[in-house]
Design a protein around this motif. Structure first.
Motif, PDB file in Angstrom:
ATOM      1  N   ILE A  32       0.844  -1.201   0.000  1.00 15.63           N
ATOM      2  CA  ILE A  32       0.000   0.000   0.000  1.00 15.63           C
ATOM      3  C   ILE A  32       0.877   1.247   0.000  1.00 15.63           C
ATOM      4  O   ILE A  32       0.653   2.182  -0.775  1.00 15.63           O
ATOM      5  CB  ILE A  32      -0.952  -0.006   1.226  1.00 15.63           C
ATOM      6  CG1 ILE A  32      -1.982  -1.140   1.086  1.00 15.63           C
ATOM      7  CG2 ILE A  32      -1.655   1.337   1.366  1.00 15.63           C
ATOM      8  CD1 ILE A  32      -2.889  -1.308   2.286  1.00 15.63           C
ATOM      9  N   ASP A  52       2.489   1.929  -3.255  1.00 18.16           N
ATOM     10  CA  ASP A  52       1.529   2.394  -4.260  1.00 18.16           C
ATOM     11  C   ASP A  52       1.187   3.869  -4.119  1.00 18.16           C
ATOM     12  O   ASP A  52       0.956   4.552  -5.111  1.00 18.16           O
ATOM     13  CB  ASP A  52       0.225   1.587  -4.156  1.00 18.16           C
ATOM     14  CG  ASP A  52       0.298   0.285  -4.932  1.00 18.16           C
ATOM     15  OD1 ASP A  52       1.329   0.058  -5.586  1.00 18.16           O
ATOM     16  OD2 ASP A  52      -0.669  -0.499  -4.878  1.00 18.16           O
ATOM     17  N   TYR A  53       1.112   4.360  -2.876  1.00 17.78           N
ATOM     18  CA  TYR A  53       0.556   5.701  -2.675  1.00 17.78           C
ATOM     19  C   TYR A  53       1.556   6.741  -2.199  1.00 17.78           C
ATOM     20  O   TYR A  53       1.305   7.937  -2.335  1.00 17.78           O
ATOM     21  CB  TYR A  53      -0.610   5.652  -1.679  1.00 17.78           C
ATOM     22  CG  TYR A  53      -1.732   4.736  -2.108  1.00 17.78           C
ATOM     23  CD1 TYR A  53      -2.276   4.842  -3.383  1.00 17.78           C
ATOM     24  CD2 TYR A  53      -2.232   3.758  -1.260  1.00 17.78           C
ATOM     25  CE1 TYR A  53      -3.285   3.999  -3.783  1.00 17.78           C
ATOM     26  CE2 TYR A  53      -3.250   2.912  -1.652  1.00 17.78           C
ATOM     27  CZ  TYR A  53      -3.769   3.036  -2.919  1.00 17.78           C
ATOM     28  OH  TYR A  53      -4.776   2.203  -3.319  1.00 17.78           O
ATOM     29  N   ARG A  84      -8.479  -4.073  -0.115  1.00 13.50           N
ATOM     30  CA  ARG A  84      -7.357  -3.309   0.424  1.00 13.50           C
ATOM     31  C   ARG A  84      -7.759  -2.556   1.687  1.00 13.50           C
ATOM     32  O   ARG A  84      -7.006  -2.500   2.657  1.00 13.50           O
ATOM     33  CB  ARG A  84      -6.844  -2.337  -0.649  1.00 13.50           C
ATOM     34  CG  ARG A  84      -5.691  -1.503  -0.201  1.00 13.50           C
ATOM     35  CD  ARG A  84      -4.947  -0.908  -1.364  1.00 13.50           C
ATOM     36  NE  ARG A  84      -3.998  -1.856  -1.934  1.00 13.50           N
ATOM     37  CZ  ARG A  84      -2.995  -1.503  -2.725  1.00 13.50           C
ATOM     38  NH1 ARG A  84      -2.830  -0.251  -3.056  1.00 13.50           N
ATOM     39  NH2 ARG A  84      -2.177  -2.406  -3.194  1.00 13.50           N
ATOM     40  N   ALA A 121      -6.181  -3.017   5.428  1.00 16.05           N
ATOM     41  CA  ALA A 121      -5.599  -1.932   6.225  1.00 16.05           C
ATOM     42  C   ALA A 121      -6.301  -1.809   7.572  1.00 16.05           C
ATOM     43  O   ALA A 121      -5.658  -1.553   8.596  1.00 16.05           O
ATOM     44  CB  ALA A 121      -5.690  -0.616   5.457  1.00 16.05           C
TER      45      ALA A 121
END
Lengths: 132, 142
Positions: free
Chosen positions: A92, A95-96, B38, B42
């Protein structure tokens, strides 16, 4: 990913040998699959253990969580989950988060968080088992 | 990157072609569920704090454990726990869906819609079943 390849003199083969931007190639991709497969039975067992412990007294919870089979399943669940979530959060972030310093700090924080959660949980389970 | 630099050096400046991003598409079930996979991942990441707290409290003693029991018994605690349950089951079923896709099966339009819908309905149904069993094990809601 980082830095411009304006003077790219390396052949594609040479770059592939470096295993890409993460330097680990498809290792994490594969480990994420392995931990997700392992996570299926472990999650079912984990949910069953939690449901079985609902509403029980502290003494009963300590006894059940400390019994070898339950403790081993919980240890497997925690270790598997912590590694799975470490890879997932790293994915994550990659990706960001594109700013180099922030990315570095976030990736580090991810590692610290996962190690802390994992170690604290493992320690607690072992303490319940050995009763020290 | 090499291409961009070479282009800038050669021709006059013009906007680079960019591919359409998420906001241009009508939300599709498979797309929303991909995002949800996702998001639940998280959420579970931070939800593990509660699991670690619960284990440490159990290992610490009755007083520490009473705090966890108080939190789980509170309205916020139950909402968190219910959300954690659903996120865990949803992420697990979504994971199974992805593992099926990893074998290159289930990519036909009808198949992927079915798999996606099945994991959504399955996760909601299983969450309620787990909570019903949980309450039964405790002898009814308190």
């Amino acid at each position: 990913m980082s830095g411009k390849h304006t003077n790219e003199m390396r052949t594609p083969m040479r770059r592939v040998r470096g295993l890409g931007a993460a330097h680990t190639g498809t290792g994490h991709f594969w480990h994420q699959r392995v931990t997700s497969v392992a996570g299926i039975p472990l999650t079912i067992a984990f949910v069953a253990i939690i449901v079985a412990l609902l509403g029980r007294s502290h003494a009963a919870v300590v006894q059940i969580l400390g019994s070898p089979i339950v403790a081993i399943i919980m240890l497997l669940f925690i270790i598997n989950t912590v590694y799975h979530m470490w890879i997932g959060m790293q994915e994550i972030v990659l990706d960001y988060v594109h700013e180099d310093k922030l990315k570095l700090v976030t990736l580090m924080a991810n590692t610290f968080f996962c190690f802390a959660i994992g170690l604290a949980s493992v320690f607690a389970i072992l303490k319940l088992s050995f009763g020290v | 990157m090499a291409d961009i630099d070479a282009g800038a050096a050669k021709g006059p400046q013009r906007p680079r072609p960019i591919s359409p991003h998420l906001q241009i598409y009508k939300p599709m079930l498979t797309m929303v569920m991909s995002i949800l996979h996702r998001v639940t991942g998280a959420a579970l990441y931070f939800g593990m704090l509660v699991i670690a707290w619960w284990l440490i409290a159990a290992a610490s003693g009755p007083n520490a454990y009473a705090n966890v029991e108080w939190f789980i018994g509170s309205l916020i605690g139950r909402v968190v726990l219910f959300g954690f349950t659903w996120a865990l089951i949803h992420h697990a079923l979504g994971g199974v869906r992805h593992l099926i896709w990893d074998t290159l099966r289930g990519f036909e339009p009808a198949d992927r819609e079915f798999l996606t819908l099945a994991s959504l309905i399955g996760s909601i149904a299983l969450t309620f079943i787990i909570w019903a069993v949980g309450y039964l094990a405790m002898g009814g809601p308190r």
